[in-house]
Scaffold this motif. Sequence first.
Motif, PDB file in Angstrom:
ATOM      1  N   GLN A 103      27.242   9.097   7.556  1.00 24.12           N
ATOM      2  CA  GLN A 103      28.595   8.647   7.877  1.00 24.12           C
ATOM      3  C   GLN A 103      29.596   9.499   7.092  1.00 24.12           C
ATOM      4  O   GLN A 103      29.724   9.342   5.877  1.00 24.12           O
ATOM      5  N   CYS A 199      28.335   4.759  15.420  1.00 21.86           N
ATOM      6  CA  CYS A 199      27.873   4.688  14.028  1.00 21.86           C
ATOM      7  C   CYS A 199      28.979   4.281  13.061  1.00 21.86           C
ATOM      8  O   CYS A 199      28.825   4.437  11.855  1.00 21.86           O
ATOM      9  N   GLY A 200      30.088   3.778  13.565  1.00 25.65           N
ATOM     10  CA  GLY A 200      31.158   3.341  12.681  1.00 25.65           C
ATOM     11  C   GLY A 200      32.493   3.945  13.060  1.00 25.65           C
ATOM     12  O   GLY A 200      32.645   4.576  14.110  1.00 25.65           O
TER      13      GLY A 200
END
Length: 226
Positions: A103, A199-200
Motif C-alpha cells: 500500500q 486495495c484501499g
Amino acid sequence: MSYYGSSWMQDPSTYICANMYVFFNYSLLLVMLISGLVGYWMWKVVVSKVSYNRFIEHESLEVWWTCVPVMTLIFIGVPSLRLLYMYDCQPGKSLCLKVIGRQWYWSYEYGRLGIFFDSFPININDLNVGGFRIMDVDTRVVLPGEVPVRVMVTAGDVLHSWAVPSFGVKVDAVPGRLNVFRMNAINPGVYYGQCSELCGVGHSIMPIVVEVVSWSAFVDWVNKMI
C-alpha cells in the motif's frame, strides 16, 4: 497503453498475449455463428405455419443437438487448454523477477542479480513533458526482449493484482503466497499497467511501468543499478 476513445484491445507484446487475441477472435466467431443459427431457427418457427409436431421424440434430431454442442465445446476447449499450457510452461532458463504489492506502491527484486527497488508514482507536479498522469513511475521495471522471464507475484499487506494488458497478464498478489507465471516480451517499448484489485484509498495510484529493451541495453541497466 490505452488512449481516450480506444475501442479495442491493446497491441500484444508477448507470444501468449498474441495467442490470446487469436483465441478471442476464434471464440467470438463461433459465438456469432451459433447465435445467428439459433436466431434464424427461432424466426423460422415463429413465422412458419408448418407444424413441428414431427420433431417431438425425434431420436436423430436429439443425437444431432447433443453431438453438435459437444463438438463445439471441444473446438473451444482444445485451444484453451493449449493456451493455458503455454502460459505456465515455457522451456529453457529464464530471468527471475519478484513483484511485491504494497500500500500503495510496488517493490521489485531481481534476486539473482542483486537488484532491489521500490516503484512509486510520479507526482503530477514533477512530470516531464509527455509524461502520463497517474501512470508514470520514478523507477521502471526493465526487461530484455526475447528472453523468458519468470515472474513471482506476492503482497506485503493486502490483496493486490499485477496487471499489464499488453502482456496478457493479470496475476493476484496475495500475502503469504507466491503466484508464478512466465512471459517472453517480443517488442521493445514501454508498457503500462495498474493494480487491478481494490486495495484501499491509494488503489487508483498504483501504476506499473515495464520497459522492454535489447539485451545490451539491459546489461548496461544492470551495471548501472548494481
